[in-house]
Design a protein around this motif. Structure first.
Motif, PDB file in Angstrom:
ATOM      1  N   ASP A 112      28.574 -28.397 -20.718  1.00 36.57           N
ATOM      2  CA  ASP A 112      29.942 -27.985 -20.418  1.00 36.57           C
ATOM      3  C   ASP A 112      30.560 -29.063 -19.532  1.00 36.57           C
ATOM      4  N   ILE A 113      31.649 -29.641 -19.974  1.00 39.90           N
ATOM      5  CA  ILE A 113      32.242 -30.787 -19.289  1.00 39.90           C
ATOM      6  C   ILE A 113      32.731 -30.425 -17.892  1.00 39.90           C
ATOM      7  N   ASP A 114      33.144 -29.195 -17.700  1.00 36.61           N
ATOM      8  CA  ASP A 114      33.758 -28.818 -16.427  1.00 36.61           C
ATOM      9  C   ASP A 114      32.794 -28.166 -15.450  1.00 36.61           C
ATOM     10  N   THR A 115      31.750 -27.518 -15.961  1.00 36.50           N
ATOM     11  CA  THR A 115      30.816 -26.844 -15.053  1.00 36.50           C
ATOM     12  C   THR A 115      29.469 -27.558 -14.964  1.00 36.50           C
ATOM     13  N   GLY A 116      29.152 -28.417 -15.936  1.00 39.18           N
ATOM     14  CA  GLY A 116      27.857 -29.067 -15.973  1.00 39.18           C
ATOM     15  C   GLY A 116      26.753 -28.226 -16.588  1.00 39.18           C
ATOM     16  N   HIS A 117      27.068 -27.008 -17.006  1.00 41.70           N
ATOM     17  CA  HIS A 117      26.064 -26.139 -17.636  1.00 41.70           C
ATOM     18  C   HIS A 117      25.541 -26.784 -18.905  1.00 41.70           C
ATOM     19  N   GLU A 118      24.218 -26.786 -19.070  1.00 42.51           N
ATOM     20  CA  GLU A 118      23.607 -27.364 -20.257  1.00 42.51           C
ATOM     21  C   GLU A 118      23.441 -26.303 -21.340  1.00 42.51           C
ATOM     22  N   ILE A 119      24.011 -26.575 -22.507  1.00 46.30           N
ATOM     23  CA  ILE A 119      23.853 -25.682 -23.650  1.00 46.30           C
ATOM     24  C   ILE A 119      22.520 -25.939 -24.320  1.00 46.30           C
ATOM     25  N   PHE A 120      22.152 -27.199 -24.492  1.00 47.84           N
ATOM     26  CA  PHE A 120      20.804 -27.564 -24.910  1.00 47.84           C
ATOM     27  C   PHE A 120      20.466 -28.939 -24.360  1.00 47.84           C
ATOM     28  N   ASN A 121      19.155 -29.187 -24.256  1.00 47.68           N
ATOM     29  CA  ASN A 121      18.659 -30.425 -23.656  1.00 47.68           C
ATOM     30  C   ASN A 121      17.252 -30.662 -24.195  1.00 47.68           C
ATOM     31  N   PHE A 131      36.036 -28.540 -28.122  1.00 47.81           N
ATOM     32  CA  PHE A 131      36.711 -27.769 -27.093  1.00 47.81           C
ATOM     33  C   PHE A 131      37.641 -26.714 -27.677  1.00 47.81           C
ATOM     34  N   THR A 132      37.867 -25.701 -26.852  1.00 51.84           N
ATOM     35  CA  THR A 132      38.898 -24.704 -27.074  1.00 51.84           C
ATOM     36  C   THR A 132      39.936 -24.896 -25.977  1.00 51.84           C
ATOM     37  N   ARG A 133      40.885 -23.998 -25.872  1.00 54.00           N
ATOM     38  CA  ARG A 133      41.866 -24.108 -24.784  1.00 54.00           C
ATOM     39  C   ARG A 133      41.281 -23.704 -23.439  1.00 54.00           C
ATOM     40  N   GLN A 134      40.071 -23.121 -23.462  1.00 58.13           N
ATOM     41  CA  GLN A 134      39.444 -22.674 -22.214  1.00 58.13           C
ATOM     42  C   GLN A 134      38.229 -23.505 -21.807  1.00 58.13           C
ATOM     43  N   ARG A 135      37.488 -24.072 -22.766  1.00 62.27           N
ATOM     44  CA  ARG A 135      36.238 -24.733 -22.445  1.00 62.27           C
ATOM     45  C   ARG A 135      36.104 -26.040 -23.214  1.00 62.27           C
ATOM     46  N   ARG A 136      35.303 -26.972 -22.627  1.00 61.56           N
ATOM     47  CA  ARG A 136      35.045 -28.262 -23.258  1.00 61.56           C
ATOM     48  C   ARG A 136      33.557 -28.568 -23.191  1.00 61.56           C
ATOM     49  N   ARG A 157      23.669 -28.869 -37.884  1.00 58.89           N
ATOM     50  CA  ARG A 157      24.675 -27.815 -37.965  1.00 58.89           C
ATOM     51  C   ARG A 157      24.365 -26.676 -36.992  1.00 58.89           C
ATOM     52  N   ALA A 158      23.082 -26.327 -36.877  1.00 59.34           N
ATOM     53  CA  ALA A 158      22.690 -25.274 -35.936  1.00 59.34           C
ATOM     54  C   ALA A 158      23.041 -25.657 -34.504  1.00 59.34           C
ATOM     55  N   ALA A 159      22.925 -26.944 -34.166  1.00 63.47           N
ATOM     56  CA  ALA A 159      23.334 -27.408 -32.830  1.00 63.47           C
ATOM     57  C   ALA A 159      24.826 -27.150 -32.625  1.00 63.47           C
ATOM     58  N   GLY A 160      25.616 -27.382 -33.674  1.00 60.07           N
ATOM     59  CA  GLY A 160      27.039 -27.053 -33.587  1.00 60.07           C
ATOM     60  C   GLY A 160      27.275 -25.583 -33.335  1.00 60.07           C
ATOM     61  N   GLY A 161      26.433 -24.742 -33.925  1.00 58.22           N
ATOM     62  CA  GLY A 161      26.554 -23.307 -33.683  1.00 58.22           C
ATOM     63  C   GLY A 161      26.301 -22.926 -32.237  1.00 58.22           C
ATOM     64  N   LEU A 162      25.311 -23.569 -31.601  1.00 58.89           N
ATOM     65  CA  LEU A 162      25.047 -23.318 -30.181  1.00 58.89           C
ATOM     66  C   LEU A 162      26.238 -23.724 -29.320  1.00 58.89           C
ATOM     67  N   ILE A 163      26.851 -24.841 -29.691  1.00 57.69           N
ATOM     68  CA  ILE A 163      28.029 -25.303 -28.959  1.00 57.69           C
ATOM     69  C   ILE A 163      29.179 -24.308 -29.121  1.00 57.69           C
ATOM     70  N   SER A 164      29.408 -23.871 -30.358  1.00 56.01           N
ATOM     71  CA  SER A 164      30.485 -22.920 -30.616  1.00 56.01           C
ATOM     72  C   SER A 164      30.268 -21.602 -29.871  1.00 56.01           C
ATOM     73  N   ASP A 165      29.017 -21.147 -29.838  1.00 60.35           N
ATOM     74  CA  ASP A 165      28.717 -19.915 -29.097  1.00 60.35           C
ATOM     75  C   ASP A 165      29.114 -20.047 -27.634  1.00 60.35           C
ATOM     76  N   HIS A 166      28.830 -21.214 -27.045  1.00 58.65           N
ATOM     77  CA  HIS A 166      29.207 -21.412 -25.648  1.00 58.65           C
ATOM     78  C   HIS A 166      30.720 -21.468 -25.472  1.00 58.65           C
ATOM     79  N   LEU A 167      31.397 -22.123 -26.397  1.00 51.24           N
ATOM     80  CA  LEU A 167      32.849 -22.230 -26.279  1.00 51.24           C
ATOM     81  C   LEU A 167      33.535 -20.872 -26.300  1.00 51.24           C
ATOM     82  N   HIS A 168      32.907 -19.915 -26.983  1.00 48.32           N
ATOM     83  CA  HIS A 168      33.544 -18.597 -27.126  1.00 48.32           C
ATOM     84  C   HIS A 168      32.830 -17.521 -26.331  1.00 48.32           C
ATOM     85  N   ALA A 169      31.894 -17.904 -25.475  1.00 53.75           N
ATOM     86  CA  ALA A 169      31.151 -16.907 -24.703  1.00 53.75           C
ATOM     87  C   ALA A 169      32.094 -16.187 -23.743  1.00 53.75           C
TER      88      ALA A 169
END
Length: 267
Positions: free
Chosen positions: A19-28, A226-231, A255-267
């Motif tokens: 997450d660009i603004d919080t530093g939270h790692e979605i995957f590593n 990104f969405t309008r709320q998260r990056r 593609r599954a990695a993209g799904g993890l990213i999308s889940d975070h963007l809309h969490a």
């Protein structure tokens, strides 16, 4: 979650999404593992050109004329066109949109591989490199790979680009616009199902800006989603042994990695 990157024997992944603004790692997963990245380091060529623009060493409206020595086929459009010269701005657009190899060689002739290396070092990166210009077949003594890097460094670059930390905001937008024209949305970006030829805007509330790299043994994707709320800034690189074809196994995991990213963007 990193288990998606350990499913395939004989395939090495380097992957990171933050997450660009919080530093939270979605995957590593092995973010410091150095892998071949095919065309990914063309990003640093574009970066160096913009730094030279800032220093007054080139203008984006400067026209560069291609030569026969720089010609290379495969990815891109310029080798199919009659136009012998283009502005640096338009060369950057060809590189961002179609990873244009001919345009890359012409811009390398103007910028220089040494300048690209200096700019990478100035960013604080030690494992990212554009090793050579495009040529095929690669002769004896030439670097074995075009570029290399880690998911850690490339995801960091994308986060800094998104936050306008690398350039002023208008110059950052030039870089994002070059990369945002990218027509290859087949990997991580495929989860978002953007229009490959026109997606520099929100699609179902999500926006993707990315650069990919492909070779016989490489699939690589790095970008900003990104969405309008998260990056989120991300990089996912996969390498496997020469003489094997793992593409059909690797692509669903991208593609599954993209799904993890999308889940975070809309969490």
């Amino acid at each position: 979650m990193t288990d998606i990157f350990t499913q395939l024997d004989g395939v090495e992944f380097s992957a990171r999404a933050i997450d660009i603004d919080t530093g939270h790692e979605i995957f590593n997963h092995q973010p410091d593992r150095v892998l071949s990245t095919a065309s990914i380091a063309k990003i640093f060529l574009l970066h160096a050109a913009l730094r030279m623009r800032e220093a007054g060493e080139l203008r984006l409206q400067e026209r560069l004329t291609r030569t026969a020595a720089e010609r290379v086929h495969e990815s891109g459009l310029w080798y199919l066109l009659d136009q012998p010269d283009l502005t640096i701005h338009d060369i950057g657009m060809l590189i961002g949109a179609f990873s244009d190899n001919y345009a890359t060689n012409v811009l390398i002739s103007r910028v220089g591989l040494d300048r690209v290396a200096d700019e990478i070092a100035a960013l604080g990166y030690t494992d990212s490199a554009l090793h050579d210009f495009l040529r095929w077949p690669r002769p004896a003594g030439a670097p074995a790979r075009l570029s290399s890097g880690t998911a850690g460094e490339l995801s960091d670059y994308m986060a800094r680009l998104s936050r306008d930390e690398l350039f002023d905001s208008s110059t950052s937008e030039i870089m994002r616009r070059w990369l945002g024209a990218g027509a290859d949305t087949s990997m991580v970006a495929s989860y978002f199902e953007p229009d490959p030829l026109a997606h520099y805007y929100y699609t179902r509330g999500e926006w993707i800006v990315n650069k990919t790299g492909t070779d016989d043994t490489v699939r690589a994707d790095t970008g900003i989603a990104f969405t309008r709320q998260r990056r989120v800034a991300y990089a996912v690189f996969a390498n496997w042994a020469p003489g094997t074809d793992r593409v059909l196994e690797v692509m669903p995991l991208m593609r599954a990695a993209g799904g993890l990213i999308s889940d975070h963007l809309h969490a």
